[in-house]
Design an enzyme around this catalytic site. Structure first.
Site, PDB file in Angstrom:
ATOM      1  N   TYR A 206     -23.974-114.004  40.359  1.00  0.00           N
ATOM      2  CA  TYR A 206     -24.321-113.272  41.572  1.00  0.00           C
ATOM      3  C   TYR A 206     -23.049-112.614  42.132  1.00  0.00           C
ATOM      4  CZ  TYR A 206     -25.951-112.476  46.343  1.00  0.00           C
ATOM      5  OH  TYR A 206     -26.266-111.902  47.544  1.00  0.00           O
ATOM      6  N   THR A 208     -21.193-112.621  44.621  1.00  0.00           N
ATOM      7  CA  THR A 208     -20.099-113.341  45.292  1.00  0.00           C
ATOM      8  C   THR A 208     -19.482-114.444  44.440  1.00  0.00           C
ATOM      9  OG1 THR A 208     -21.639-114.943  46.225  1.00  0.00           O
ATOM     10  CG2 THR A 208     -21.157-112.988  47.563  1.00  0.00           C
ATOM     11  N   LYS A 209     -20.008-114.700  43.262  1.00  0.00           N
ATOM     12  CA  LYS A 209     -19.569-115.875  42.488  1.00  0.00           C
ATOM     13  C   LYS A 209     -18.256-115.603  41.745  1.00  0.00           C
ATOM     14  CE  LYS A 209     -22.855-118.221  44.173  1.00  0.00           C
ATOM     15  NZ  LYS A 209     -24.242-118.435  43.785  1.00  0.00           N
ATOM     16  N   THR A 210     -17.740-116.625  41.054  1.00  0.00           N
ATOM     17  CA  THR A 210     -16.367-116.521  40.516  1.00  0.00           C
ATOM     18  C   THR A 210     -16.227-115.451  39.441  1.00  0.00           C
ATOM     19  OG1 THR A 210     -16.797-118.315  38.956  1.00  0.00           O
ATOM     20  CG2 THR A 210     -15.763-118.912  41.060  1.00  0.00           C
TER      21      THR A 210
END
Ligand SMILES: *Cc1c(COP(=O)(O)O)cnc(C)c1O
Length: 413
Positions: A206, A208-210
């Site tokens: 997604y 915002t993920k790493t």
């Protein structure tokens, strides 16, 4: 250079999260679009292989979200109507909602105060209770590696084995994360990467993920039976992938539907972004860790602040989130006001998570009460997630630190 990092971090608003997209990702998308293959195809296959290699997993299956991946993994693990799946209350609703998709029931467990990961003592208590009342209807544990810190996997796997439960990890925050098995001398020999520990692990890409592909996810497993079922069910229950369908010796129009599957396949456009992101994962991780260290040393001694605790320094923490806790008895404002004051000074913050037992649907459906989850209910009042992403430069990090000090300074008791 990162596109979004071009903005002047000295003055402009520092958002809570930003994906780190560079020219590599843009070129990869353009070249995929020129290739004529937009949906699941060669890039997705390449991404699966590269991701599987990165975590050391035998099988890696790309999906269009971690939510879809969790749904598929629980389905493959045999969760069905009226079955129970244990999960922490301290998570995003996706972890629990997928059990409802299958007609089952999530059973919420409180978290440990330091890590905000599932409390293994409470977990054991709930397992023993549920085994007594519902026997074989208890099917799985879905632990969440909150913020990128691994759960107590040794203990969780032991409980799972003792009670014949599947372990489906919500690893949405946990790339890259590793755990060192406890009580063993040689640290490196006993290090295991999240993605190879439980029966299946589910990662999120997604925005915002790493690593980010906009929307996307990956399921990893060592179990060929689980992998086959997930592969089948992620694309309509069609017995072969689209890619194979068009390259096998069978007529290209031929396929067989053997189950009522879902539509959870990842596109080649997303996979192209994923491959470019994957190539940068170590530098991303290094940068997030460096930011976390700067925050730690700035905030550790302040009486109004509590820094996130890493229980085992030898484990790899993905630092997807930096969750600061406010000592509210030292401040004249609450967390909500703190976040508003930060925003007014140009720093975006967030909250992870609103525990599931406080949301209307879960609260009412399962008659949940804040007192049933004393740790999560208490800690929820005082958590603040600070910005932590690779495109933040030192100026931005310094600005976040100064802004926190300014706000706690103005409202200190
Ligand atoms: C982001 C997230 C998910 C869902 O990921 P998607 O890829 O958006 O479906 C699941 N669990 C947790 C803990 C998350 O943070």
């Amino acid at each position: 250079m990162d596109i979004a990092a071009d903005s002047n971090q000295k003055e402009s608003f520092i958002p809570f999260a930003l994906p780190c997209i560079g020219e590599e990702e843009i070129e990869a998308v353009v070249s995929t679009m020129r290739s004529g293959w937009l949906t699941t195809g060669p890039k997705t296959q390449e991404f699966e292989q590269a991701f599987g290699k990165a975590v050391g997993a035998k099988h890696a299956l790309a999906v269009n979200s971690a939510t879809g991946g969790l749904h598929l993994a629980l389905e493959a693990a045999g969760v069905g109507p009226e079955d129970f799946v244990l999960t922490p209350t301290w998570t995003f609703t996706a972890t629990a909602e997928v059990t409802r998709y299958l007609g089952g029931h999530p059973v919420f467990v409180d978290v440990e105060a330091d890590t905000l990961n599932i409390d293994v003592k409470q977990l054991e208590r709930r397992i023993v209770e549920l085994k007594r009342t519902h026997g074989t209807k208890l099917k799985a544990i879905a632990p969440v590696h909150f913020g990128g810190q691994a759960c107590e996997m040794d203990a969780i796997l032991q409980l799972a084995e003792a009670h014949s439960l599947m372990v489906i990890e919500d690893a949405a925050h946990a790339f890259p994360t590793s755990v060192v098995s406890r009580g063993v001398q040689d640290t490196e020999r006993r290090r295991r990467t999240i993605g190879t520990v439980g029966h299946a692990s589910v990662f999120s890409f997604y925005a915002t993920k790493t690593i980010a592909t906009g929307e996307g996810g990956m399921v990893t497993t060592e179990d060929a039976r689980l992998a086959d079922r997930i592969r089948l069910m992620r694309l309509h229950g069609i017995s072969r992938d689209v890619w194979n369908r068009y390259t096998s010796t069978k007529p290209s129009w031929y396929y067989e539907v053997v189950a009522p599957g879902y539509k959870y396949n990842l596109t080649d456009i997303a996979s192209a972004i994923g491959l470019a992101q994957l190539a940068k994962v170590q530098s991303f991780q290094d940068r997030r860790e460096a930011i976390a260290r700067q925050y730690h040393s700035a905030f550790a001694a302040h009486p109004a602040l509590e820094i996130p605790r890493q229980r085992y320094p030898n484990d790899t923490h993905a630092w997807h989130l930096y969750v600061l806790r406010l000592n509210l008895e030292r401040l004249s404002i609450d967390r909500e006001r703190f976040i508003r004051e930060m925003a007014q000074r140009g720093v975006g913050c967030s909250v992870h998570f609103i525990p599931l037992h406080l949301h209307p649907y879960w609260r009412e459906r399962y008659k949940l009460d804040p007192e049933m989850f004393p740790v999560a209910s208490r800690e929820f009042e005082r958590v603040v997630s600070l910005p932590i992403y690779p495109s933040m430069n030192d100026v931005a990090v310094q600005r976040v630190i100064e802004t926190v000090f300014e706000v706690v300074g103005v409202f200190a008791l």
